[in-house]
Scaffold this motif. Structure first.
Motif, PDB file in Angstrom:
ATOM      1  N   LYS A 165      40.429  40.564  43.497  1.00  0.00           N
ATOM      2  CA  LYS A 165      38.994  40.491  43.755  1.00  0.00           C
ATOM      3  C   LYS A 165      38.620  41.777  44.469  1.00  0.00           C
ATOM      4  CE  LYS A 165      36.550  39.495  47.356  1.00  0.00           C
ATOM      5  NZ  LYS A 165      35.280  40.245  47.379  1.00  0.00           N
ATOM      6  N   PRO A 166      37.804  42.608  43.845  1.00  0.00           N
ATOM      7  CA  PRO A 166      37.436  43.883  44.469  1.00  0.00           C
ATOM      8  C   PRO A 166      36.473  43.678  45.649  1.00  0.00           C
ATOM      9  CG  PRO A 166      36.953  43.822  42.096  1.00  0.00           C
ATOM     10  CD  PRO A 166      37.210  42.430  42.519  1.00  0.00           C
ATOM     11  N   THR A 167      36.244  44.744  46.393  1.00  0.00           N
ATOM     12  CA  THR A 167      35.224  44.750  47.447  1.00  0.00           C
ATOM     13  C   THR A 167      33.884  44.309  46.849  1.00  0.00           C
ATOM     14  OG1 THR A 167      36.290  46.698  48.384  1.00  0.00           O
ATOM     15  CG2 THR A 167      34.052  46.215  49.163  1.00  0.00           C
ATOM     16  N   TYR A 168      33.118  43.519  47.608  1.00  0.00           N
ATOM     17  CA  TYR A 168      31.788  43.122  47.119  1.00  0.00           C
ATOM     18  C   TYR A 168      30.960  44.385  46.851  1.00  0.00           C
ATOM     19  CZ  TYR A 168      27.310  40.851  46.672  1.00  0.00           C
ATOM     20  OH  TYR A 168      26.106  40.413  46.172  1.00  0.00           O
ATOM     21  N   GLY A 169      30.400  44.490  45.662  1.00  0.00           N
ATOM     22  CA  GLY A 169      29.604  45.670  45.324  1.00  0.00           C
ATOM     23  C   GLY A 169      30.351  46.717  44.516  1.00  0.00           C
ATOM     24  N   ARG A 170      31.663  46.570  44.434  1.00  0.00           N
ATOM     25  CA  ARG A 170      32.489  47.544  43.715  1.00  0.00           C
ATOM     26  C   ARG A 170      32.235  47.475  42.204  1.00  0.00           C
ATOM     27  NH1 ARG A 170      34.893  52.122  45.089  1.00  0.00           N
ATOM     28  NH2 ARG A 170      36.650  51.517  46.382  1.00  0.00           N
ATOM     29  N   VAL A 171      32.123  46.237  41.694  1.00  0.00           N
ATOM     30  CA  VAL A 171      31.948  46.020  40.256  1.00  0.00           C
ATOM     31  C   VAL A 171      30.571  45.386  40.036  1.00  0.00           C
ATOM     32  CG1 VAL A 171      32.851  44.799  38.220  1.00  0.00           C
ATOM     33  CG2 VAL A 171      34.433  45.695  39.950  1.00  0.00           C
ATOM     34  N   SER A 172      29.849  45.886  39.050  1.00  0.00           N
ATOM     35  CA  SER A 172      28.508  45.360  38.792  1.00  0.00           C
ATOM     36  C   SER A 172      28.554  43.889  38.389  1.00  0.00           C
ATOM     37  CB  SER A 172      27.856  46.165  37.668  1.00  0.00           C
ATOM     38  OG  SER A 172      26.668  45.524  37.252  1.00  0.00           O
ATOM     39  N   ARG A 173      27.620  43.111  38.926  1.00  0.00           N
ATOM     40  CA  ARG A 173      27.505  41.695  38.554  1.00  0.00           C
ATOM     41  C   ARG A 173      26.490  41.508  37.429  1.00  0.00           C
ATOM     42  NH1 ARG A 173      25.098  38.809  42.006  1.00  0.00           N
ATOM     43  NH2 ARG A 173      24.434  40.458  43.398  1.00  0.00           N
ATOM     44  N   PRO A 188      40.154  42.077  37.690  1.00  0.00           N
ATOM     45  CA  PRO A 188      41.175  42.006  36.647  1.00  0.00           C
ATOM     46  C   PRO A 188      42.394  41.128  36.960  1.00  0.00           C
ATOM     47  CG  PRO A 188      41.118  44.197  37.703  1.00  0.00           C
ATOM     48  CD  PRO A 188      40.302  43.285  38.538  1.00  0.00           C
ATOM     49  N   PHE A 189      42.947  40.543  35.883  1.00  0.00           N
ATOM     50  CA  PHE A 189      44.253  39.879  35.889  1.00  0.00           C
ATOM     51  C   PHE A 189      45.202  40.721  35.034  1.00  0.00           C
ATOM     52  CE2 PHE A 189      41.586  36.014  36.283  1.00  0.00           C
ATOM     53  CZ  PHE A 189      42.273  35.310  37.263  1.00  0.00           C
ATOM     54  N   THR A 190      46.408  40.969  35.531  1.00  0.00           N
ATOM     55  CA  THR A 190      47.404  41.731  34.772  1.00  0.00           C
ATOM     56  C   THR A 190      48.801  41.231  35.141  1.00  0.00           C
ATOM     57  OG1 THR A 190      47.413  43.344  36.556  1.00  0.00           O
ATOM     58  CG2 THR A 190      46.050  43.877  34.648  1.00  0.00           C
ATOM     59  N   ARG A 191      49.807  41.732  34.435  1.00  0.00           N
ATOM     60  CA  ARG A 191      51.188  41.385  34.811  1.00  0.00           C
ATOM     61  C   ARG A 191      51.670  42.316  35.909  1.00  0.00           C
ATOM     62  NH1 ARG A 191      53.288  38.650  29.729  1.00  0.00           N
ATOM     63  NH2 ARG A 191      55.289  38.389  30.763  1.00  0.00           N
ATOM     64  N   THR A 192      51.178  43.560  35.939  1.00  0.00           N
ATOM     65  CA  THR A 192      51.684  44.514  36.930  1.00  0.00           C
ATOM     66  C   THR A 192      50.548  45.066  37.795  1.00  0.00           C
ATOM     67  OG1 THR A 192      51.366  46.536  35.643  1.00  0.00           O
ATOM     68  CG2 THR A 192      53.401  45.300  35.228  1.00  0.00           C
ATOM     69  N   LEU A 198      44.510  50.282  36.917  1.00  0.00           N
ATOM     70  CA  LEU A 198      43.904  50.961  35.759  1.00  0.00           C
ATOM     71  C   LEU A 198      42.624  50.256  35.323  1.00  0.00           C
ATOM     72  CD1 LEU A 198      46.966  51.612  33.416  1.00  0.00           C
ATOM     73  CD2 LEU A 198      45.287  53.309  34.115  1.00  0.00           C
ATOM     74  N   LEU A 199      42.737  48.944  35.199  1.00  0.00           N
ATOM     75  CA  LEU A 199      41.598  48.175  34.700  1.00  0.00           C
ATOM     76  C   LEU A 199      40.455  48.172  35.714  1.00  0.00           C
ATOM     77  CD1 LEU A 199      40.576  46.557  32.330  1.00  0.00           C
ATOM     78  CD2 LEU A 199      41.881  44.577  33.126  1.00  0.00           C
ATOM     79  N   LEU A 200      40.791  48.066  37.001  1.00  0.00           N
ATOM     80  CA  LEU A 200      39.714  48.085  38.001  1.00  0.00           C
ATOM     81  C   LEU A 200      38.999  49.441  38.002  1.00  0.00           C
ATOM     82  CD1 LEU A 200      38.118  46.528  40.108  1.00  0.00           C
ATOM     83  CD2 LEU A 200      39.656  47.429  41.857  1.00  0.00           C
ATOM     84  N   SER A 201      39.746  50.507  37.841  1.00  0.00           N
ATOM     85  CA  SER A 201      39.115  51.840  37.782  1.00  0.00           C
ATOM     86  C   SER A 201      38.095  51.887  36.649  1.00  0.00           C
ATOM     87  CB  SER A 201      40.159  52.936  37.559  1.00  0.00           C
ATOM     88  OG  SER A 201      41.117  52.939  38.582  1.00  0.00           O
ATOM     89  N   ALA A 202      38.424  51.230  35.533  1.00  0.00           N
ATOM     90  CA  ALA A 202      37.562  51.286  34.348  1.00  0.00           C
ATOM     91  C   ALA A 202      36.274  50.471  34.505  1.00  0.00           C
ATOM     92  CB  ALA A 202      38.333  50.812  33.124  1.00  0.00           C
ATOM     93  N   ILE A 203      36.313  49.391  35.279  1.00  0.00           N
ATOM     94  CA  ILE A 203      35.121  48.522  35.347  1.00  0.00           C
ATOM     95  C   ILE A 203      34.278  48.745  36.605  1.00  0.00           C
ATOM     96  CG2 ILE A 203      36.121  46.707  33.887  1.00  0.00           C
ATOM     97  CD1 ILE A 203      36.589  45.056  36.477  1.00  0.00           C
ATOM     98  N   SER A 204      34.747  49.578  37.534  1.00  0.00           N
ATOM     99  CA  SER A 204      34.028  49.774  38.797  1.00  0.00           C
ATOM    100  C   SER A 204      32.880  50.767  38.663  1.00  0.00           C
ATOM    101  CB  SER A 204      34.991  50.306  39.871  1.00  0.00           C
ATOM    102  OG  SER A 204      35.972  49.346  40.156  1.00  0.00           O
ATOM    103  N   GLY A 205      32.009  50.775  39.650  1.00  0.00           N
ATOM    104  CA  GLY A 205      30.997  51.830  39.738  1.00  0.00           C
ATOM    105  C   GLY A 205      29.581  51.330  39.898  1.00  0.00           C
TER     106      GLY A 205
END
Ligand code: GLN
Length: 446
Positions: A165-173, A188-192, A198-205
């Motif tokens: 769960k990212p910081t509140y405000g990190r990912v657009s709702r 994101p959910f991942t195995r590693t 990687l996935l959080l970097s892609a969806i943040s901003g």
């Protein structure tokens, strides 16, 4: 994508993680990528992902696992979906969840029962149970969920995978069907741990369409992930290893502490004295916000509309009575009550005040420490049908995840061993916008 579709077909018989699989759309997206070729410096290109069914997807049924949205086809994509499409990731299907993300076992879905990937007599956790089970069963390498009070971390813990769960405000709702707007975050959910970064970097901003989205710079979360934890100051709240936490969980967490110490971290015990009020504070605030957010489901604008009605009020009452499940109705009543003129001061206002005290507890700890460590859940996955009978028992499962949402902090659950064949989750909590430290520690431990 073809391989993923085949694996999903086979393993769904075991876990039932998906509400819908978009075979046609996914193959079309894949064919499109074949034309232009895989992007060498974009690791997400061509990767099929599972998406929780409360994240809107253009032209793809989005139900939030509710009868009231049974045939709802959104006309736009959520910001996270736009970002994933730009990265050429493929939406392979929509995953099962508790209706409107209210629950901790995915048993509140109006449509199907999802099973734990490790033991099909156990729940997958919730509310993002489908997204977690799909990754744990190897159907997809990654998926998105949402976390309002633990809905990413708890199912990640129950299924032995990594959930953030990212910081509140990190990912657009924008495009996330709202449950409690001051708490909801997509993650994101991942195995590693590295895949997760990687996935959080892609969806943040930052996103102008979500006014609570933060302009905070988004680093590449994989950068420096292998930096280790030498000299890192880690706090373990004594309340997180207290009464109510099962012995096997405590044992796994103590083992994790010694691993961190061996890796060079300095671990101390601290106190978060107000965290014990987290559950009641959360259920007042989250239900109040839900009662307001769910007013839009009136039988006129979206989804299910009752037939054979006498007048407009009847449309509202019957559509909502037929469309919402019991847990959703319970929360609407609880929230409406807490916000009423006669009870506002004693309930909503009081809860908001205690929320501030919970935030201050964390701020005190983060003035001295880099990271907080504890269990994700008080127990391992419980049996299907076991806790659903009693809402309070179900609510207490979130005692260790809720404070993080109330304070807007980033939190991760990652595997920390097994007890009787079921995974145990370790929770790492960082200061606001310091996901980097959390990922670095997770990577070192993994
Ligand atoms: N289990 C909690 C609830 O029922 C948390 C749900 C969530 O994070 N969406 O509200």
């Amino acid at each position: 994508t073809k391989e993923t579709l085949a694996v999903i077909k086979e393993r769904e018989q075991k876990v039932d993680a998906f509400l819908s699989v978009d075979e046609k759309g996914a193959l079309e997206q894949a064919a499109e990528i074949d034309k232009t070729g895989i992007d060498a410096d974009n690791v997400l290109s061509g990767i099929p992902l599972g998406i929780k069914d409360n994240i809107v997807t253009k032209g793809l049924t989005t139900t939030a696992a509710s009868k009231i949205l049974e045939n709802f086809e959104p006309i736009y994509d959520a910001t996270v979906i736009e970002k994933l499409k730009a990265a050429k990731a493929i939406t392979i299907g929509k995953t099962n969840m508790d209706e409107f993300a209210m629950g901790g076992s995915t048993e509140n879905s109006a449509f199907k029962l999802t099973k734990n990937a490790w033991d099909q007599t156990k729940v997958p956790g919730g509310s993002s149970g489908g997204s977690a089970a799909a990754v744990a069963a190897g159907e997809v390498v990654a998926s998105l969920g949402s976390d309002t009070g633990g809905s990413i971390r708890q199912p990640a813990s129950f299924n032995g995978i990594v959930g953030v769960k990212p910081t509140y405000g990190r990912v657009s709702r924008y495009g996330l069907i709202a449950f409690a707007s001051s708490l909801d975050q997509i993650g994101p959910f991942t195995r590693t741990v590295k895949d997760n970064a990687l996935l959080l970097s892609a969806i943040s901003g930052a996103d102008t369409r979500d006014f609570t989205s933060s302009k905070h710079e988004v680093p590449d979360f994989t950068k420096g992930i292998d930096g280790g934890v030498k000299g890192m100051h880690i706090a373990v709240p004594k309340e997180y290893l207290g009464e109510g936490v099962a012995d096997d969980i405590k044992k796994a967490v103590k083992n994790a502490i010694s691993v961190f110490e061996k890796l060079g971290a300095i671990v101390d015990e601290v106190s978060l004295p107000h965290s014990k009020y987290g559950v009641p504070v959360y259920y007042i605030i989250a239900s109040s916000e839900a009662s307001s957010n769910l007013q839009r489901f009136d039988g006129i604008r979206y989804g299910h509309r009752a037939q054979a009605v006498k007048n407009l009020e009847d449309v509202y009452v019957k559509s909502r009575s037929e469309g919402f499940g019991d847990e959703v109705k319970r929360r609407i009543m609880l929230g409406t009550f807490s916000l009423s003129a006669g009870t506002y001061d004693a309930f909503f206002k009081k809860a908001a005040q205690v929320r501030t005290l919970i935030c201050q507890d964390f701020a005190r700890v983060f003035a001295k420490y880099d990271l907080i460590l504890g269990p994700t859940t008080p127990t391992t996955a419980f049996g299907i049908g076991e806790d659903i009978k009693d809402p309070v028992t179900m609510y207490m499962n979130d005692i260790l995840t809720i404070p993080v949402n109330l304070a807007g902090l980033p939190g991760m659950s990652l595997p920390a061993g097994y007890s009787k064949g079921l995974p145990v989750g370790l929770q790492l909590i960082a200061n606001q916008f310091d996901e980097t430290t959390m990922y670095r520690a997770g990577y070192a431990f993994e």
